[in-house]
Design a protein around this motif. Sequence first.
Motif, PDB file in Angstrom:
ATOM      1  N   ARG A  35     -13.986   6.565   5.850  1.00  0.00           N
ATOM      2  CA  ARG A  35     -13.092   5.564   5.258  1.00  0.00           C
ATOM      3  C   ARG A  35     -11.753   5.410   5.967  1.00  0.00           C
ATOM      4  O   ARG A  35     -11.246   4.305   6.116  1.00  0.00           O
ATOM      5  CB  ARG A  35     -12.841   5.880   3.774  1.00  0.00           C
ATOM      6  CG  ARG A  35     -13.896   5.370   2.812  1.00  0.00           C
ATOM      7  CD  ARG A  35     -13.947   3.867   2.675  1.00  0.00           C
ATOM      8  NE  ARG A  35     -12.762   3.265   2.097  1.00  0.00           N
ATOM      9  CZ  ARG A  35     -12.547   3.059   0.810  1.00  0.00           C
ATOM     10  NH1 ARG A  35     -13.461   3.422  -0.066  1.00  0.00           N
ATOM     11  NH2 ARG A  35     -11.443   2.492   0.373  1.00  0.00           N
ATOM     12  N   GLU A  59       0.860  -1.193   0.000  1.00  0.00           N
ATOM     13  CA  GLU A  59       0.000   0.000   0.000  1.00  0.00           C
ATOM     14  C   GLU A  59       0.893   1.239   0.000  1.00  0.00           C
ATOM     15  O   GLU A  59       1.803   1.349   0.808  1.00  0.00           O
ATOM     16  CB  GLU A  59      -0.910  -0.041   1.237  1.00  0.00           C
ATOM     17  CG  GLU A  59      -1.623   1.266   1.573  1.00  0.00           C
ATOM     18  CD  GLU A  59      -2.489   1.833   0.458  1.00  0.00           C
ATOM     19  OE1 GLU A  59      -3.283   1.089  -0.145  1.00  0.00           O
ATOM     20  OE2 GLU A  59      -2.341   3.048   0.174  1.00  0.00           O
ATOM     21  N   ASP A  78     -12.171  -0.501  -8.273  1.00  0.00           N
ATOM     22  CA  ASP A  78     -12.210   0.678  -9.156  1.00  0.00           C
ATOM     23  C   ASP A  78     -11.272   0.536 -10.343  1.00  0.00           C
ATOM     24  O   ASP A  78     -11.513   1.103 -11.411  1.00  0.00           O
ATOM     25  CB  ASP A  78     -11.800   1.936  -8.373  1.00  0.00           C
ATOM     26  CG  ASP A  78     -12.970   2.545  -7.609  1.00  0.00           C
ATOM     27  OD1 ASP A  78     -14.021   1.887  -7.511  1.00  0.00           O
ATOM     28  OD2 ASP A  78     -12.823   3.669  -7.105  1.00  0.00           O
ATOM     29  N   SER A  90     -18.009   0.572  -3.232  1.00  0.00           N
ATOM     30  CA  SER A  90     -17.267  -0.198  -2.230  1.00  0.00           C
ATOM     31  C   SER A  90     -17.735  -1.649  -2.216  1.00  0.00           C
ATOM     32  O   SER A  90     -16.937  -2.568  -2.026  1.00  0.00           O
ATOM     33  CB  SER A  90     -17.461   0.426  -0.850  1.00  0.00           C
ATOM     34  OG  SER A  90     -18.815   0.406  -0.483  1.00  0.00           O
ATOM     35  N   ILE A 124     -21.245   5.375   2.034  1.00  0.00           N
ATOM     36  CA  ILE A 124     -22.201   4.382   2.484  1.00  0.00           C
ATOM     37  C   ILE A 124     -21.562   3.009   2.355  1.00  0.00           C
ATOM     38  O   ILE A 124     -21.007   2.674   1.304  1.00  0.00           O
ATOM     39  CB  ILE A 124     -23.501   4.419   1.657  1.00  0.00           C
ATOM     40  CG1 ILE A 124     -24.136   5.810   1.727  1.00  0.00           C
ATOM     41  CG2 ILE A 124     -24.485   3.372   2.140  1.00  0.00           C
ATOM     42  CD1 ILE A 124     -25.368   5.967   0.872  1.00  0.00           C
TER      43      ILE A 124
HETATM   44  C1  LIG Z   1     -16.470  11.134  -3.154  1.00  0.00           C
HETATM   45  C2  LIG Z   1     -16.757   9.667  -3.305  1.00  0.00           C
HETATM   46  C3  LIG Z   1     -17.912   9.144  -2.754  1.00  0.00           C
HETATM   47  C4  LIG Z   1     -18.190   7.775  -2.853  1.00  0.00           C
HETATM   48  N1  LIG Z   1     -19.281   7.302  -2.221  1.00  0.00           N
HETATM   49  C5  LIG Z   1     -19.493   5.975  -2.187  1.00  0.00           C
HETATM   50  C6  LIG Z   1     -20.527   5.438  -1.379  1.00  0.00           C
HETATM   51  O1  LIG Z   1     -21.231   6.158  -0.675  1.00  0.00           O
HETATM   52  N2  LIG Z   1     -20.697   4.088  -1.376  1.00  0.00           N
HETATM   53  C7  LIG Z   1     -19.898   3.261  -2.105  1.00  0.00           C
HETATM   54  O2  LIG Z   1     -20.087   2.034  -2.056  1.00  0.00           O
HETATM   55  N3  LIG Z   1     -18.910   3.748  -2.892  1.00  0.00           N
HETATM   56  C8  LIG Z   1     -18.678   5.074  -2.934  1.00  0.00           C
HETATM   57  N4  LIG Z   1     -17.625   5.573  -3.656  1.00  0.00           N
HETATM   58  C9  LIG Z   1     -16.818   4.638  -4.458  1.00  0.00           C
HETATM   59  C10 LIG Z   1     -15.853   3.852  -3.577  1.00  0.00           C
HETATM   60  O3  LIG Z   1     -15.118   4.736  -2.775  1.00  0.00           O
HETATM   61  C11 LIG Z   1     -14.883   3.051  -4.454  1.00  0.00           C
HETATM   62  O4  LIG Z   1     -15.615   2.316  -5.407  1.00  0.00           O
HETATM   63  C12 LIG Z   1     -14.058   2.089  -3.615  1.00  0.00           C
HETATM   64  O5  LIG Z   1     -13.302   2.792  -2.663  1.00  0.00           O
HETATM   65  C13 LIG Z   1     -13.115   1.289  -4.512  1.00  0.00           C
HETATM   66  O6  LIG Z   1     -12.248   0.510  -3.737  1.00  0.00           O
HETATM   67  P1  LIG Z   1     -10.853   0.045  -4.336  1.00  0.00           P
HETATM   68  O7  LIG Z   1     -10.231  -0.823  -3.299  1.00  0.00           O
HETATM   69  O8  LIG Z   1     -11.022  -0.495  -5.695  1.00  0.00           O
HETATM   70  O9  LIG Z   1     -10.010   1.390  -4.511  1.00  0.00           O
HETATM   71  P2  LIG Z   1      -9.464   2.371  -3.402  1.00  0.00           P
HETATM   72  O10 LIG Z   1     -10.349   2.379  -2.225  1.00  0.00           O
HETATM   73  O11 LIG Z   1      -9.190   3.651  -4.113  1.00  0.00           O
HETATM   74  O12 LIG Z   1      -8.087   1.705  -2.950  1.00  0.00           O
HETATM   75  C14 LIG Z   1      -6.968   1.628  -3.802  1.00  0.00           C
HETATM   76  C15 LIG Z   1      -5.749   1.554  -2.917  1.00  0.00           C
HETATM   77  O13 LIG Z   1      -4.597   1.251  -3.710  1.00  0.00           O
HETATM   78  C16 LIG Z   1      -3.511   2.056  -3.276  1.00  0.00           C
HETATM   79  N5  LIG Z   1      -2.579   2.160  -4.420  1.00  0.00           N
HETATM   80  C17 LIG Z   1      -2.795   2.737  -5.624  1.00  0.00           C
HETATM   81  N6  LIG Z   1      -1.728   2.588  -6.434  1.00  0.00           N
HETATM   82  C18 LIG Z   1      -0.806   1.901  -5.723  1.00  0.00           C
HETATM   83  C19 LIG Z   1       0.502   1.425  -6.024  1.00  0.00           C
HETATM   84  N7  LIG Z   1       1.069   1.601  -7.215  1.00  0.00           N
HETATM   85  N8  LIG Z   1       1.198   0.765  -5.056  1.00  0.00           N
HETATM   86  C20 LIG Z   1       0.633   0.550  -3.819  1.00  0.00           C
HETATM   87  N9  LIG Z   1      -0.618   0.958  -3.493  1.00  0.00           N
HETATM   88  C21 LIG Z   1      -1.337   1.612  -4.435  1.00  0.00           C
HETATM   89  C22 LIG Z   1      -4.169   3.372  -2.877  1.00  0.00           C
HETATM   90  O14 LIG Z   1      -3.355   4.113  -1.999  1.00  0.00           O
HETATM   91  C23 LIG Z   1      -5.450   2.870  -2.224  1.00  0.00           C
HETATM   92  O15 LIG Z   1      -5.284   2.629  -0.842  1.00  0.00           O
HETATM   93  C24 LIG Z   1     -17.322   6.923  -3.579  1.00  0.00           C
HETATM   94  C25 LIG Z   1     -16.159   7.454  -4.153  1.00  0.00           C
HETATM   95  C26 LIG Z   1     -15.862   8.802  -4.006  1.00  0.00           C
HETATM   96  C27 LIG Z   1     -14.593   9.336  -4.593  1.00  0.00           C
END
Ligand SMILES: Cc1cc2nc3c(=O)[nH]c(=O)nc-3n(C[C@H](O)[C@H](O)[C@H](O)COP(=O)(O)OP(=O)(O)OC[C@H]3O[C@@H](n4cnc5c(N)ncnc54)[C@H](O)[C@@H]3O)c2cc1C
Length: 433
Positions: free
Chosen positions: A107, A35, A304, A317, A49
């Motif tokens: 979060r 991370e 994502d 999420s 949420i």
């Molecule tokens: C303003 C906002 C509101 C939202 N509201 C909601 C909601 O209410 N409900 C909901 O379900 N979803 C919501 N979402 C969407 C949700 O936040 C995302 O879909 C979810 O966080 C995706 O999870 P993830 O693990 O794919 O990515 P992330 O949570 O972005 O995690 C990716 C991780 O990878 C790490 N990373 C990236 N590149 C590297 C690298 N090269 N080396 C090491 N680490 C790395 C980052 O630091 C991060 O910790 C919202 C998003 C935003 C921006």
Amino acid sequence: MIEEKFDAIVVGAGMAGNAAALTLAQRGLKVLQLERGEYSGSKNVQGAILYADMLEKLIPDFRDDAPLERHLVEQRFWMMDDNSHVGLHYRSDDFNEERPNRYTIIRAQFDKWFSSKVQQAGALLICETTVSELLMDGDRVVGVSTDRLGGSVYADIVILADGVNSVLARKAGFRPELDPGDVALAVKEIHFLPQETVESRFNVSGDAGVVIEMMGKITQGMMGTGFLYTNRESITVGVGCMLSDFKKQKVSPCQLLEDMKAHPAIRPLLEGGEMKEYAAHLIPEGGYNAIPRIHGDGWMIAGDSGMFVNAVHREGSNLAMTSGRLAAETVLELRAADKPCTARNLALYRHKLDASFVMKDMKKYRHMPGILHRNPQFFTTYPELVNQAARTMLHVDGEDKKSKEQQVRKNFTSRRSLFGLMGDAYKMWRAFE
Ligand SMILES: Cc1cc2nc3c(=O)[nH]c(=O)nc-3n(C[C@H](O)[C@H](O)[C@H](O)COP(=O)(O)OP(=O)(O)OC[C@H]3O[C@@H](n4cnc5c(N)ncnc54)[C@H](O)[C@@H]3O)c2cc1C
């Protein structure tokens, strides 16, 4: 310097990465999770949420110690004009169930807790470490190199759960460059208020909470939505619009949020609050047609990074957690059958996703992004017309109701024409088909 080989490397400790690493570690695999942030959650932004069902599949007793803010008992949807809004509102005591279905979370706190479960299960988490490169043996991903560990780390499978930007997948050619028409830029703030103030303003008590989703004039003609969520002692407020629209209209996201907060329906809800947190983040909103290749020799993409966001229902999420879990379960099944992680065998991941709500929901709304991009009237003209209609009908001024109805009808047809209205109704049906 780490010399060992791992069963799996998970890049990212967000929702998808934690779900994948937890599932693998719980079954005894040797997992390395990398991370770039100072801790899990330090870089993560969400409304937020949390959907309990998907977390329950990973940690059934999560309610015992997870940092949850409020369970949701009420959902409002507001269609905004400049000084007014027309709203839909659903509140039910059924949501006060023993195991509530949706919660607000913060979060940074939640991810830290989630990550502690991953580490307790036995995964090795190394923070403040950015994965800079995928190591290839021909077409096969065999490990990663980082900016810190010195040297290379190898594994049978690398799960990319590195979020919306996914620089690694782009560098490796697994994913195209991000199209500004496929991502929204969201900005949000957290305003702190005494718990009693939050509860009296939203007519809730205990740990019950309210969500308000908004669309219309607040996005100033851009494709996007606003949101307001109640936390225990704070309120989260934010707005997100397509990056391509921000570029075209040259509106600053901060100004957009300032203008939205000044709306007469929103300002009183935030009054007296102390703003302590501001964040901006991209959200992948290109929908089904923007989903890239999600597996290949030695690699899979979850969360994502795979564009798994259902923007219509503001779900991301839960899709991230589910895709992370399914990626991990694919690895476990292949290992049990003594099969290597080749592209052909990893097609099982795609099958699992296709059979789940993740791809079914993404597919259902596949026409939505295109239709909304081409039809800005849904964010401008209709909210205005609907608000004007409500004003006309509710203003008692001696004019008879039939004449008022005629005036409303005339308003709609003069702005969109009968043919235009019918076309728009068809487009909406198709978007939700
Ligand atoms: C303003 C906002 C509101 C939202 N509201 C909601 C909601 O209410 N409900 C909901 O379900 N979803 C919501 N979402 C969407 C949700 O936040 C995302 O879909 C979810 O966080 C995706 O999870 P993830 O693990 O794919 O990515 P992330 O949570 O972005 O995690 C990716 C991780 O990878 C790490 N990373 C990236 N590149 C590297 C690298 N090269 N080396 C090491 N680490 C790395 C980052 O630091 C991060 O910790 C919202 C998003 C935003 C921006």
